[in-house]
Design an enzyme around this catalytic site. Structure first.
Site, short mmCIF file in Angstrom:
data_model
loop_
_atom_site.label_atom_id
_atom_site.label_comp_id
_atom_site.label_asym_id
_atom_site.label_seq_id
_atom_site.Cartn_x
_atom_site.Cartn_y
_atom_site.Cartn_z
N CYS A 1 -10.75 -3.15 -4.18
CA CYS A 1 -9.78 -4.12 -4.74
C CYS A 1 -10.49 -5.33 -5.33
O CYS A 1 -10.09 -5.85 -6.37
CB CYS A 1 -8.77 -4.54 -3.68
SG CYS A 1 -7.59 -3.22 -3.32
N GLU B 1 -3.04 -4.65 -3.04
CA GLU B 1 -3.55 -5.57 -4.07
C GLU B 1 -3.61 -4.89 -5.43
O GLU B 1 -3.26 -5.47 -6.46
CB GLU B 1 -4.95 -6.07 -3.69
CG GLU B 1 -5.02 -6.82 -2.38
CD GLU B 1 -5.33 -5.91 -1.19
OE1 GLU B 1 -4.77 -4.79 -1.13
OE2 GLU B 1 -6.10 -6.34 -0.32
N CYS C 1 -4.12 0.67 -2.51
CA CYS C 1 -3.98 -0.57 -1.73
C CYS C 1 -2.90 -1.47 -2.35
O CYS C 1 -2.61 -1.39 -3.56
CB CYS C 1 -5.30 -1.34 -1.71
SG CYS C 1 -6.60 -0.56 -0.77
N GLU D 1 0.29 5.17 0.73
CA GLU D 1 -0.67 6.18 1.20
C GLU D 1 -0.29 7.57 0.71
O GLU D 1 0.82 7.79 0.20
CB GLU D 1 -0.74 6.13 2.74
CG GLU D 1 -1.24 4.78 3.21
CD GLU D 1 -1.50 4.71 4.71
OE1 GLU D 1 -1.04 5.59 5.46
OE2 GLU D 1 -2.18 3.74 5.11
N ASN E 1 0.84 -1.20 0.00
CA ASN E 1 0.00 0.00 0.00
C ASN E 1 0.88 1.25 0.00
O ASN E 1 1.96 1.27 0.60
CB ASN E 1 -1.01 0.01 1.15
CG ASN E 1 -0.41 -0.20 2.52
OD1 ASN E 1 0.64 -0.81 2.67
ND2 ASN E 1 -1.08 0.32 3.53
N CYS F 1 -10.11 -5.25 0.23
CA CYS F 1 -11.27 -4.36 0.40
C CYS F 1 -12.18 -4.45 -0.83
O CYS F 1 -11.83 -5.07 -1.86
CB CYS F 1 -10.80 -2.93 0.62
SG CYS F 1 -10.22 -2.10 -0.89
#
Ligand code: THU
Length: 154
Positions: A97, A63, A61, A52, A50, A94
């Site tokens: 994703c 993934e 993210c 940010e 990830n 999530c």
């Protein structure tokens, strides 16, 4: 080697790659590092973490970071993925994703949801995300060589 054994061996390798990728996470705001690794149908592995951003909504993210690498390298069919964070409970992708991955998921795409120690629970992707957004109104296979803005200008 039996097929089931081969699969668990490749999931073990994916879990190890996801754990290594977690080390490169950039998560100064949530302090929640995530690593992911995707196995593609042609046997390649792409990992991601990830990343940010101070503009929180711009965060990417792990993934999707891994998926973008795979697709950018020309590998558009995913057969398995491992994802890990720092929880003692299995880490799952999530909703955003799941929608993103559904575009490239093989029918038997498997997800190894890892605990922080690398042990995992295996889910079938279609059980995690049975009803992806799809619309007949949108071209499913757009001509990637066509540049719409250029078209509009001519
Ligand atoms: N995150 C992921 O990398 N993958 C997920 O599936 C869920 C959330 C990241 C985004 C953010 O950097 C942090 O975890 C906390 O939400």
């Amino acid at each position: 080697m039996k097929e089931a054994d081969q699969k668990s061996e490749s999931l073990d390798a994916l879990a190890a790659r996801a754990l290594a990728a977690r080390e490169t996470a950039y998560a100064p705001y949530s302090r929640y590092p995530v690593g992911a690794a995707i196995l593609t149908a042609d046997g390649q592995v792409f990992d991601g973490c990830n990343v940010e951003n101070l503009s929180f909504g711009a965060t990417i993210c792990a993934e999707r970071a891994a998926a973008v690498k795979a697709v950018g390298a020309g590998a558009k069919r995913f057969t398995a993925m491992a994802v890990v964070s720092r929880d003692s409970t299995p880490c799952l992708p999530c909703g955003i994703c799941r929608q993103f991955l559904s575009e490239f998921a093989d029918p038997d795409f498997q997800v190894a949801a890892c605990r922080a120690d690398g042990t995992y629970v295996v889910y079938r992707f279609d059980a995690l995300f049975p009803h992806a957004f799809s619309s007949d109104a949108i071209e499913r296979e757009p001509d990637s060589t066509r540049i719409r803005t250029t078209e509009a200008e001519t």
